[in-house]
Design a protein around this motif. Structure first.
Motif, mmCIF file in Angstrom:
data_model
loop_
_atom_site.group_PDB
_atom_site.id
_atom_site.type_symbol
_atom_site.label_atom_id
_atom_site.label_comp_id
_atom_site.label_asym_id
_atom_site.label_seq_id
_atom_site.Cartn_x
_atom_site.Cartn_y
_atom_site.Cartn_z
ATOM 1 N N SER A 1 -2.374 7.563 3.714
ATOM 2 C CA SER A 1 -3.408 8.516 4.120
ATOM 3 C C SER A 1 -3.351 8.789 5.621
ATOM 4 C CB SER A 1 -4.794 8.000 3.730
ATOM 5 O OG SER A 1 -5.143 6.851 4.496
ATOM 6 N N GLY A 2 -2.690 7.902 6.367
ATOM 7 C CA GLY A 2 -2.581 8.080 7.807
ATOM 8 C C GLY A 2 -1.436 8.965 8.247
ATOM 9 N N LEU A 3 -0.677 9.502 7.315
ATOM 10 C CA LEU A 3 0.436 10.376 7.664
ATOM 11 C C LEU A 3 -0.063 11.737 8.128
ATOM 12 C CD1 LEU A 3 2.858 9.585 4.693
ATOM 13 C CD2 LEU A 3 3.272 9.050 7.103
ATOM 14 N N SER A 4 0.686 12.343 9.031
ATOM 15 C CA SER A 4 0.335 13.673 9.498
ATOM 16 C C SER A 4 0.627 14.709 8.415
ATOM 17 C CB SER A 4 1.143 14.014 10.754
ATOM 18 O OG SER A 4 1.050 15.396 11.046
ATOM 19 N N PRO A 5 -0.252 15.694 8.233
ATOM 20 C CA PRO A 5 0.032 16.766 7.263
ATOM 21 C C PRO A 5 1.226 17.621 7.663
ATOM 22 C CG PRO A 5 -1.948 17.258 8.538
ATOM 23 C CD PRO A 5 -1.575 15.841 8.858
ATOM 24 N N LEU A 6 1.671 17.514 8.916
ATOM 25 C CA LEU A 6 2.825 18.303 9.355
ATOM 26 C C LEU A 6 4.095 17.926 8.601
ATOM 27 C CD1 LEU A 6 2.215 18.303 13.225
ATOM 28 C CD2 LEU A 6 1.744 20.150 11.597
ATOM 29 N N VAL B 1 13.371 4.559 16.369
ATOM 30 C CA VAL B 1 13.712 4.797 14.963
ATOM 31 C C VAL B 1 13.185 3.687 14.058
ATOM 32 C CG1 VAL B 1 15.708 6.205 15.544
ATOM 33 C CG2 VAL B 1 16.019 3.755 15.165
ATOM 34 N N ARG B 2 12.438 2.740 14.633
ATOM 35 C CA ARG B 2 11.837 1.645 13.858
ATOM 36 C C ARG B 2 10.351 1.538 14.197
ATOM 37 N NH1 ARG B 2 16.395 -3.132 14.955
ATOM 38 N NH2 ARG B 2 18.229 -1.929 14.256
ATOM 39 N N PRO B 3 9.594 2.628 14.086
ATOM 40 C CA PRO B 3 8.223 2.627 14.586
ATOM 41 C C PRO B 3 7.242 1.979 13.615
ATOM 42 C CG PRO B 3 8.671 4.711 13.540
ATOM 43 C CD PRO B 3 9.970 3.926 13.486
ATOM 44 N N PRO B 4 6.055 1.615 14.110
ATOM 45 C CA PRO B 4 4.988 1.192 13.203
ATOM 46 C C PRO B 4 4.539 2.366 12.330
ATOM 47 C CG PRO B 4 4.487 0.602 15.487
ATOM 48 C CD PRO B 4 5.650 1.534 15.522
ATOM 49 N N PHE B 5 4.152 2.053 11.100
ATOM 50 C CA PHE B 5 3.625 3.055 10.176
ATOM 51 C C PHE B 5 2.112 2.897 10.065
ATOM 52 C CE2 PHE B 5 7.836 4.024 9.351
ATOM 53 C CZ PHE B 5 7.995 4.965 8.332
ATOM 54 N N PRO B 6 1.418 3.930 9.616
ATOM 55 C CA PRO B 6 -0.015 3.780 9.364
ATOM 56 C C PRO B 6 -0.289 2.685 8.331
ATOM 57 C CG PRO B 6 0.646 6.095 9.282
ATOM 58 C CD PRO B 6 1.906 5.292 9.329
ATOM 59 N N GLU B 7 -1.538 2.254 8.268
ATOM 60 C CA GLU B 7 -1.919 1.212 7.319
ATOM 61 C C GLU B 7 -1.600 1.609 5.886
ATOM 62 O OE1 GLU B 7 -3.213 -1.857 7.602
ATOM 63 O OE2 GLU B 7 -3.140 -1.854 9.785
ATOM 64 N N ARG C 1 0.816 -1.211 0.000
ATOM 65 C CA ARG C 1 0.000 0.000 0.000
ATOM 66 C C ARG C 1 0.854 1.266 0.000
ATOM 67 N NH1 ARG C 1 -2.936 -2.343 5.092
ATOM 68 N NH2 ARG C 1 -3.647 -4.329 4.220
ATOM 69 N N TRP C 2 2.147 1.104 0.263
ATOM 70 C CA TRP C 2 3.049 2.255 0.302
ATOM 71 C C TRP C 2 3.858 2.423 -0.982
ATOM 72 C CZ3 TRP C 2 3.696 5.884 4.228
ATOM 73 C CH2 TRP C 2 2.891 5.678 5.347
ATOM 74 N N LEU C 3 3.703 1.529 -1.927
ATOM 75 C CA LEU C 3 4.529 1.607 -3.134
ATOM 76 C C LEU C 3 4.225 2.854 -3.954
ATOM 77 C CD1 LEU C 3 4.562 -2.136 -4.252
ATOM 78 C CD2 LEU C 3 6.380 -0.861 -3.082
ATOM 79 N N ASP C 4 2.979 3.275 -3.997
ATOM 80 C CA ASP C 4 2.666 4.489 -4.745
ATOM 81 C C ASP C 4 3.251 5.722 -4.062
ATOM 82 O OD1 ASP C 4 1.327 3.096 -6.736
ATOM 83 O OD2 ASP C 4 -0.634 3.308 -5.779
ATOM 84 N N HIS C 5 3.308 5.693 -2.738
ATOM 85 C CA HIS C 5 3.987 6.779 -2.012
ATOM 86 C C HIS C 5 5.444 6.841 -2.422
ATOM 87 C CE1 HIS C 5 5.276 9.272 1.443
ATOM 88 N NE2 HIS C 5 6.255 8.403 1.597
#
Length: 418
Positions: free
Chosen positions: A327-332, A318-324, A38-42
């Motif tokens: 779209s779950g990323l913060s706009p910051l 430095v190895r945290p879980p990412f959103p699904e 799901r992150w490949l397009d990112h």
């Protein structure tokens, strides 16, 4: 050349998907690798075209205590999940690089279990330290392989070829600096003979990088010298350190393409390593205008923070879980993402930067200005890193303009022609 115009996005899968810390033998398979699809397009929108994965093989805990190099870690999924991820990446023009841990294994590695039970053939696979087994840098859970053993060499070649046959495009070789270069020479010659496309990256921290590449036959090394010089020079307002290191880097690029980075799964995030957040654009600009193959650690392009600590669990930040999905990323994080995208776009328009020639233009307490020139001399850019509290002036030549950034206090700029 096996990798030349790749820009890498580097992810640590076990952390990325929020996997359990422990992996007991016989644990049920959890199909989590599809989350990375799901992150490949990112990755594509960022401008990258290579996915470097941290450990994906069956291991005891963090992935570097491997139990079985031919089985996917059940906390991530199974071989079909990896096949699907590789296929989805290739459909998008993305190459895939796996992490090979061949200096040491976990204590539940079957041959080590047999060695401890007294099997002399299995014992020959491991290095002794007096009356006991050698471990990796004081970590008793990591048992060092005997790289003088023909059986170990054959095993490593077999594992690398197996996954290359499945479709991966290269390997990052963990702790390669701790393995004799003649071992790597035998392995790299064999792997390149059967898979000429395979790109082999060695984790090397200190030492003579060019000699390591020449002796080992591997394609690239991790450029830790430049990583250190970037954040250290910015924190100390010491452009001289970065200028010296970029000059040494120029000489390395003349003989091979180092892999350059400002963060990875073993280091404090660059946004946290810098004491002044205004210097983050300087670090990103230095990374993406340097010669070599840039690698961006997943999350750095969004300004993620995290400090690595020297303790048990000290890598977690430095190895945290990412959103699904993205779209779950913060706009910051969007301004940092846009900066990466603009600089990667510039690098795509000027692909000669991969082996461009560095030349110092200005160096003083306030700033470093350098020119990167194509080896055929037909194009060039100037990079200005202002570390001071006052604006600097860089005269523009005919047809030159600021392509990215600015020249104010604590600003970075790229100047050239498009």
């Amino acid at each position: 050349m096996r990798f030349e115009h790749e820009i890498i996005w580097h992810a640590y899968p076990l952390g990325f998907v929020g996997a359990e810390r422990e992996n007991p033998i016989g644990a049920a398979v959890q199909h989590r690798l599809p989350r990375l699809e799901r992150w490949l397009d990112h990755l594509v929108e960022l401008g990258a075209n290579a996915l470097q994965l941290g450990p994906v093989f069956d291991s005891e805990t963090h992935g570097y205590d491997t139990r079985d190099h031919l089985r996917i870690d059940p906390r991530l999924g199974d071989e079909d999940d990896l096949r699907a991820l590789i296929a989805a990446a290739h459909e998008r023009g993305i190459k895939v690089v796996l992490d090979g841990v061949f200096n040491h294994v976990g204590r539940s590695f079957p041959r080590f279990v047999a060695a401890e039970a007294g099997d002399p053939e299995a014992a020959a696979w491991f290095r002794r330290d007096g009356d006991g087994w050698a471990d990796f840098e004081g970590h008793a859970s990591l048992v060092v392989l005997n790289h003088d053993s023909p059986a170990v060499r054959a095993y490593v070649i077999e594992v690398m070829r197996h996954w290359l046959d499945l479709g991966v495009d290269g390997w990052r070789l963990d702790a390669a600096y701790a393995v004799p270069t003649d071992f790597w020479r035998a392995v790299s010659d064999a792997v390149h003979a059967s898979h000429p496309h395979a790109w082999l990256l060695a984790e090397v921290i200190h030492g003579d990088y060019a000699a390591f590449v020449a002796e080992s036959g591997l394609d690239s090394v991790t450029q830790y010298e430049l990583w250190k010089a970037v954040w250290s020079s910015l924190n100390d307002a010491n452009p001289f350190e970065l200028a010296w290191t970029l000059g040494r880097h120029r000489d390395l690029v003349a003989s091979f393409l180092p892999t350059v980075f400002v963060g990875n799964h073993d280091t404090t995030r660059i946004a946290s390593a810098l004491t002044d957040e205004r210097h983050l654009p300087h670090a990103v600009t230095a990374l993406l205008t340097a010669g070599g193959i840039p690698a961006i650690y997943a999350g750095d392009e969004e300004g993620f923070t995290g400090v690595k600590e020297d303790r048990a669990g000290g890598d977690d930040a430095v190895r945290p879980p990412f959103p699904e999905d993205p779209s779950g990323l913060s706009p910051l994080g969007e301004p940092v993402l846009r900066l990466h995208q603009r600089l990667i776009s510039l690098r795509r328009r000027k692909p000669w930067l991969v082996d461009g020639v560095y030349e110092q233009v200005r160096l003083d307490d306030a700033a470093l200005v350098y020119r990167m020139t194509a080896r055929d001399g037909r194009d060039a850019i100037m990079v200005a890193l202002n570390m001071s509290d006052r604006p600097i002036e860089v005269p523009l030549g005919d047809g030159e303009r600021i392509l990215e950034g600015g020249l104010g206090a604590h600003e970075a700029a790229v100047i050239g022609r498009d």
